[in-house]
Design a protein around this motif. Structure first.
Motif, PDB file in Angstrom:
ATOM      1  N   GLN A  30      43.803 -54.251 -96.540  1.00 32.07           N
ATOM      2  CA  GLN A  30      42.573 -54.667 -96.320  1.00 32.07           C
ATOM      3  C   GLN A  30      41.593 -52.783 -96.815  1.00 32.07           C
ATOM      4  OE1 GLN A  30      42.851 -55.266 -92.348  1.00 32.07           O
ATOM      5  NE2 GLN A  30      44.367 -57.359 -92.490  1.00 32.07           N
ATOM      6  N   TRP A 201      42.503 -59.683 -89.634  1.00 31.61           N
ATOM      7  CA  TRP A 201      41.795 -57.857 -90.116  1.00 31.61           C
ATOM      8  C   TRP A 201      42.620 -57.849 -89.058  1.00 31.61           C
ATOM      9  CZ3 TRP A 201      39.476 -56.610 -94.176  1.00 31.61           C
ATOM     10  CH2 TRP A 201      39.697 -57.057 -95.253  1.00 31.61           C
ATOM     11  N   ALA A 202      42.425 -56.434 -88.919  1.00 29.73           N
ATOM     12  CA  ALA A 202      42.365 -55.328 -88.052  1.00 29.73           C
ATOM     13  C   ALA A 202      41.312 -53.988 -87.754  1.00 29.73           C
ATOM     14  CB  ALA A 202      43.504 -54.397 -87.923  1.00 29.73           C
ATOM     15  N   ARG A 203      40.750 -53.954 -86.823  1.00 28.93           N
ATOM     16  CA  ARG A 203      39.544 -53.013 -87.254  1.00 28.93           C
ATOM     17  C   ARG A 203      39.798 -51.343 -87.574  1.00 28.93           C
ATOM     18  NH1 ARG A 203      37.013 -51.709 -81.570  1.00 28.93           N
ATOM     19  NH2 ARG A 203      36.148 -54.148 -81.710  1.00 28.93           N
ATOM     20  N   ARG A 204      41.181 -50.918 -87.217  1.00 31.92           N
ATOM     21  CA  ARG A 204      41.714 -49.547 -87.828  1.00 31.92           C
ATOM     22  C   ARG A 204      41.381 -49.916 -89.590  1.00 31.92           C
ATOM     23  NH1 ARG A 204      46.155 -51.641 -85.516  1.00 31.92           N
ATOM     24  NH2 ARG A 204      47.982 -52.122 -87.391  1.00 31.92           N
ATOM     25  N   ASN A 205      41.806 -51.399 -89.997  1.00 33.34           N
ATOM     26  CA  ASN A 205      41.784 -51.292 -91.393  1.00 33.34           C
ATOM     27  C   ASN A 205      40.160 -51.018 -92.201  1.00 33.34           C
ATOM     28  OD1 ASN A 205      44.899 -51.156 -92.087  1.00 33.34           O
ATOM     29  ND2 ASN A 205      44.512 -53.310 -91.286  1.00 33.34           N
TER      30      ASN A 205
END
Length: 282
Positions: A30, A201-205
Motif C-alpha cells: 500500500q 486500506w489503512a491510514r498509516r500505510n
C-alpha cells in the motif's frame, strides 16, 4: 553541494523507512502504491512534463511499460532486502548495479571496453561476491538464501531499470515526461494489484506512502539539480552520490539499527566504493 547532500539523505531515508515498515506493522504494498501516486504528482507539479510528447511514433512504449512493471517490483524487492539483509548491504547492492548497464554497453551495444572499465567490473564483481556472503547459522539457511536472492534481485533490477532509462534517453524521449509516465504506470499497476487482492486500506500505510513518495522524488529531483549545478563536473555528482549513499547507509545501518557485518561483508563495502571510483567516467 547541498543538492547532493539532500539527494543522498533522501535515498538513505527511503531505506530507513523500509526498514521500519515491519516494526510499525505497515503493509508495504500500500505504501509503495501511494508512493508512486505522490511521486507522479510531484513530477507533474515541479518538473512540468509534457506527456503528449511521448505520442511521437518513435517513442519506445515497450520500455515505458517495462519500467512500469519493474519499478514497483524492484521497490518491493528492495523492501525485502532491507528487511532480511539490512540497509548497509541493500544500499551497496543497489549502487553496484551501475556496472550492469556498463556491461550491457559493450555486450549489447558494441561499445569498446577499456582497461579501466574491465578493472572496475572485476572489482565490482568481487564486491558483489563479498556482499552476498552470508554467514551460515544453524536453522537459518533459509533466511540466508532469501537475503541473497533479494540482494541479487535488487542488483539486477536496478541495473535493468538504468538500462531502460538509458534506452529512453537514446530514443530522444524527454526525461521528465518519461519519468512521469513511468511513475504513473507503476502506480496504476500496483493499485490494480491491490484492488484485485481486495486489500483493506489503512491510514498509516497511506501516510507512510506519502512520505515514501516525497523521499523517492526528492532523491531523483535533487540528483537532477546536482547535475544542473555542476554541469561541467558530472564525475563529482556520479561519485559523490554513489559513494555517499553507501557510506551514509553503512553509518545508519550500523549505528541506528545495530546491523552486524562479517569481515567479508565489510570488505565488500570497501570494494564497492573502490569499484565506483574506478568506474567514474573519465
Amino acid at each position: 553541494m547541498y543538492t547532493l547532500i539532500i539527494s543522498v539523505a533522501c535515498s538513505v531515508a527511503v531505506s530507513v523507512l523500509l526498514k521500519m515498515a515491519r516494526r510499525q506493522n505497515l503493509q508495504i504494498e500500500q505504501a509503495i502504491a501511494v508512493n508512486y501516486a505522490v511521486a507522479a504528482s510531484l513530477c507533474l507539479l515541479i518538473l512540468r512534463p509534457h506527456p503528449a510528447s511521448l505520442l511521437d511514433p518513435g517513442t519506445p512504449w515497450w520500455v515505458l511499460i517495462a519500467l512500469g512493471v519493474l519499478l514497483p517490483a524492484i521497490f518491493l524487492a528492495m523492501a525485502g532486502a532491507v528487511r532480511h539483509a539490512g540497509i548497509v548491504l541493500s544500499d551497496a547492492a543497489q549502487r553496484l548495479s551501475l556496472f550492469i548497464p556498463l556491461m550491457a554497453a559493450f555486450l549489447l551495444f558494441g561499445e569498446a571496453l577499456s582497461g579501466s572499465k574491465m578493472a572496475g567490473i572485476a572489482v565490482a564483481l568481487a564486491a558483489l561476491g563479498c556482499l552476498l556472503a552470508r554467514p551460515r547459522q544453524a536453522g537459518a539457511a533459509g533466511g540466508s538464501g532469501t537475503a541473497v536472492a533479494l540482494l541479487l534481485s535488487v542488483w539486477v533490477g536496478y541495473g535493468a531499470i538504468d538500462i531502460l532509462f538509458k534506452q529512453l534517453a537514446k530514443s530522444g524521449a524527454v526525461f521528465s515526461s518519461s519519468l512521469f509516465v513511468a511513475f504513473a504506470l507503476a502506480g496504476v499497476l500496483i493499485f490494480l494489484y491491490l484492488l484485485a487482492r481486495r486489500t483493506a486500506w489503512a491510514r498509516r500505510n497511506i501516510v507512510a506512502g506519502a512520505l515514501l513518495g516525497l523521499l523517492n522524488f526528492g532523491n531523483i529531483y535533487f540528483y537532477i539539480r546536482a547535475h544542473q549545478v555542476f554541469p561541467q563536473n558530472p564525475t563529482l555528482v556520479f561519485s559523490a552520490m554513489n559513494i555517499g549513499v553507501i557510506s551514509l547507509g553503512t553509518l545508519v545501518g550500523a549505528g541506528l539499527f545495530k546491523e552486524k557485518l562479517s569481515w567479508v561483508n565489510a570488505l565488500g563495502i570497501a570494494l564497492a566504493i573502490a569499484a565506483i571510483i574506478v568506474l567514474i567516467p573519465k
